[in-house]
Design a protein around this motif. Sequence first.
Motif, PDB file in Angstrom:
ATOM      1  N   ALA A  96       6.308  -4.823   4.432  1.00 19.24           N
ATOM      2  CA  ALA A  96       6.387  -5.059   5.874  1.00 19.24           C
ATOM      3  C   ALA A  96       5.170  -4.476   6.586  1.00 19.24           C
ATOM      4  O   ALA A  96       4.632  -5.078   7.530  1.00 19.24           O
ATOM      5  N   SER A  97       4.717  -3.300   6.136  1.00 22.95           N
ATOM      6  CA  SER A  97       3.522  -2.688   6.715  1.00 22.95           C
ATOM      7  C   SER A  97       2.297  -3.555   6.437  1.00 22.95           C
ATOM      8  O   SER A  97       1.460  -3.783   7.321  1.00 22.95           O
ATOM      9  N   PHE A  98       2.190  -4.065   5.210  1.00 22.77           N
ATOM     10  CA  PHE A  98       1.078  -4.936   4.842  1.00 22.77           C
ATOM     11  C   PHE A  98       1.102  -6.219   5.679  1.00 22.77           C
ATOM     12  O   PHE A  98       0.063  -6.703   6.133  1.00 22.77           O
ATOM     13  N   TYR A  99       2.289  -6.755   5.893  1.00 21.35           N
ATOM     14  CA  TYR A  99       2.484  -7.969   6.695  1.00 21.35           C
ATOM     15  C   TYR A  99       1.949  -7.757   8.115  1.00 21.35           C
ATOM     16  O   TYR A  99       1.246  -8.602   8.672  1.00 21.35           O
ATOM     17  N   ALA A 100       2.250  -6.596   8.695  1.00 17.67           N
ATOM     18  CA  ALA A 100       1.784  -6.276  10.041  1.00 17.67           C
ATOM     19  C   ALA A 100       0.268  -6.092  10.075  1.00 17.67           C
ATOM     20  O   ALA A 100      -0.408  -6.525  11.015  1.00 17.67           O
ATOM     21  N   GLN A 101      -0.272  -5.458   9.027  1.00 20.23           N
ATOM     22  CA  GLN A 101      -1.718  -5.240   8.970  1.00 20.23           C
ATOM     23  C   GLN A 101      -2.468  -6.561   8.839  1.00 20.23           C
ATOM     24  O   GLN A 101      -3.547  -6.731   9.418  1.00 20.23           O
TER      25      GLN A 101
END
Length: 220
Positions: free
Chosen positions: A93-98
Amino acid sequence: SSHKAEGGAAQDTSVPVPASTNPSDWFFSPASAGLSPAGMSVGLSNLLGTHFIQKSNLRTPVAMPDRFAGAVVAVYFSAHWCPPCRQYTPMLASFYAQAAKANIKFEVVFVSRDKSEGEMHEYLSEMPWLALSYDNPLRERLPAQFQVNGIPHLKIFSSQGALLDNDAVSKMTYQNLVSWSKGISTVPQGGGHGGHSHSHSHGGGGCCSASASAHGGGCC
């Protein structure tokens, strides 16, 4: 000739001026961005279907072709009962936001290996992306088609539906995302379209997904 000049001037003023020269804004050339397909490709729709749910709309699958146009697409096999999956999901999810902040189109489709629709919906509430509905036949068909034997498991596809990485759980880096956005495969030499996968999360190990819904799975 003056009319032609006026027409040319009007046309010139309609050309957008780049707002930024930051390299992160230029992974796709302006020409490529302009030529991006308006909808979901045939290759992706053949693979994933065309209708999806998300945490804000659990009951009625809808078509969202704009989410897939020109995007790198990750197919995420996971389940709430699997501890390594629960550890990996926030990282993804963090990667998706980045990726969104870097202006790289990146979409994830969750293929649940949960044991009930309720458990799937509870897990999906933690995810910012799309999912196949629990009663979608593809939810059972895709793990068999791709021989997904361990979860969490992630496969990467181009916007046209070409496989770019067969087992990407440990490969979610900025550099790889840029490569995938250019259609560059990171499948190892000799890697097949399916291939057995003993996915490894950052926490080590994974959960066996074969007949998971019937037997509860276990750690591999």
